[in-house]
Design a protein around this motif. Structure first.
Motif, short mmCIF file in Angstrom:
data_model
loop_
_atom_site.label_atom_id
_atom_site.label_comp_id
_atom_site.label_asym_id
_atom_site.label_seq_id
_atom_site.Cartn_x
_atom_site.Cartn_y
_atom_site.Cartn_z
N GLN A 1 126.10 7.31 50.35
CA GLN A 1 125.71 8.59 49.78
C GLN A 1 126.42 8.80 48.43
N VAL A 2 125.98 9.84 47.73
CA VAL A 2 126.55 10.15 46.42
C VAL A 2 128.03 10.49 46.58
N GLN A 3 128.83 9.96 45.67
CA GLN A 3 130.25 10.27 45.66
C GLN A 3 130.69 10.73 44.28
N LEU A 4 131.44 11.80 44.26
CA LEU A 4 132.09 12.29 43.05
C LEU A 4 133.58 12.38 43.36
N VAL A 5 134.39 11.67 42.61
CA VAL A 5 135.82 11.61 42.88
C VAL A 5 136.59 12.05 41.65
N GLU A 6 137.27 13.17 41.77
CA GLU A 6 138.07 13.70 40.67
C GLU A 6 139.47 13.10 40.69
N SER A 7 140.06 13.00 39.51
CA SER A 7 141.43 12.53 39.39
C SER A 7 142.03 13.11 38.12
N GLY A 8 143.35 13.00 37.99
CA GLY A 8 144.01 13.43 36.78
C GLY A 8 144.75 14.75 36.88
N GLY A 9 144.65 15.41 38.01
CA GLY A 9 145.36 16.67 38.16
C GLY A 9 146.86 16.45 38.28
N GLY A 10 147.59 17.55 38.26
CA GLY A 10 149.03 17.45 38.38
C GLY A 10 149.71 18.75 38.05
N LEU A 11 151.05 18.66 37.97
CA LEU A 11 151.88 19.81 37.64
C LEU A 11 152.37 19.66 36.21
N VAL A 12 152.07 20.65 35.38
CA VAL A 12 152.50 20.61 33.98
C VAL A 12 153.03 21.98 33.58
N GLN A 13 153.71 22.00 32.44
CA GLN A 13 154.20 23.27 31.92
C GLN A 13 153.14 23.90 31.01
N ALA A 14 153.25 25.19 30.84
CA ALA A 14 152.34 25.90 29.95
C ALA A 14 152.38 25.27 28.56
N GLN A 82 138.90 17.47 29.16
CA GLN A 82 140.15 17.50 28.39
C GLN A 82 140.62 18.93 28.32
N MET A 83 141.81 19.18 28.84
CA MET A 83 142.36 20.53 28.90
C MET A 83 143.61 20.60 28.04
N ASN A 84 143.56 21.40 27.00
CA ASN A 84 144.69 21.59 26.10
C ASN A 84 145.21 23.01 26.20
N SER A 85 146.43 23.20 25.72
CA SER A 85 147.04 24.53 25.70
C SER A 85 146.91 25.21 27.06
N LEU A 86 147.28 24.50 28.09
CA LEU A 86 147.12 25.03 29.44
C LEU A 86 147.98 26.26 29.67
N LYS A 87 147.43 27.17 30.47
CA LYS A 87 148.09 28.42 30.79
C LYS A 87 148.29 28.52 32.31
N PRO A 88 149.25 29.31 32.75
CA PRO A 88 149.42 29.46 34.20
C PRO A 88 148.15 29.92 34.91
N GLY A 116 137.77 17.67 44.73
CA GLY A 116 138.67 18.49 43.93
C GLY A 116 139.99 17.82 43.63
N THR A 117 140.61 18.28 42.55
CA THR A 117 141.94 17.83 42.16
C THR A 117 142.75 19.06 41.75
N GLN A 118 143.99 19.11 42.17
CA GLN A 118 144.83 20.28 41.94
C GLN A 118 145.46 20.22 40.55
N VAL A 119 145.35 21.33 39.84
CA VAL A 119 146.04 21.51 38.57
C VAL A 119 146.95 22.71 38.71
N THR A 120 148.22 22.50 38.43
CA THR A 120 149.20 23.58 38.51
C THR A 120 149.93 23.67 37.18
N VAL A 121 149.91 24.86 36.60
CA VAL A 121 150.54 25.08 35.31
C VAL A 121 151.68 26.07 35.50
N SER A 122 152.88 25.62 35.22
CA SER A 122 154.04 26.49 35.38
C SER A 122 154.36 27.19 34.07
N SER A 123 154.93 28.37 34.18
CA SER A 123 155.26 29.16 32.98
C SER A 123 156.64 28.84 32.47
#
Length: 123
Positions: A1-14, A82-88, A116-123
């Motif tokens: 069946q169709v598969q969509l697999v996300e990657s690249g998430g993580g914990l980063v600072q603002a 592509q996610m730049n200038s990430l915010k909490p 899904g992939t988790q993205v966490t942005v700390s302040s």
């Protein structure tokens, strides 16, 4: 069946950047409009950005315009965010989704979803 697999998430600072990828398999990728969505804790899932199957048209949520860029590589069956200038407030689980030859990027009926992939942005 169709598969969509996300990657690249993580914990980063603002203020940091991340690039998410969505690898698609078992579908004619170039014929699918692709979207990125996210769900923050306690909130509804929301549209983030997407790209029409032809590749010529992109659309973004107002909250990410100018900071996020959606692109696709049909030779690799891969969607990028592509996610730049990430915010909490960008903290969320990010999902990619596919709709066959969809004309409406933001409001279309997406048939296939990744896990899904988790993205966490700390302040």
């Amino acid at each position: 069946q169709v598969q969509l697999v996300e990657s690249g998430g993580g914990l980063v600072q603002a203020g940091a950047s991340l690039r998410l990828s969505c690898a698609a398999s078992r579908l004619a990728f170039s014929s699918y409009t692709m979207g990125w969505f996210r769900r923050a804790p306690g909130k509804e899932r929301e549209f983030v950005g997407g790209i029409r199957w032809s590749g010529a048209i992109t659309d973004y949520a107002d909250s990410v315009k100018g900071r996020f860029t959606v692109s696709r590589d049909n030779t690799k069956n891969t969607l990028y965010l592509q996610m730049n200038s990430l915010k909490p407030e960008d903290t969320a689980v990010y999902y990619c989704a596919a709709q066959w030859r969809g004309a409406q990027v933001a409001r279309g009926e997406y048939s296939y979803w990744g896990q899904g992939t988790q993205v966490t942005v700390s302040s």
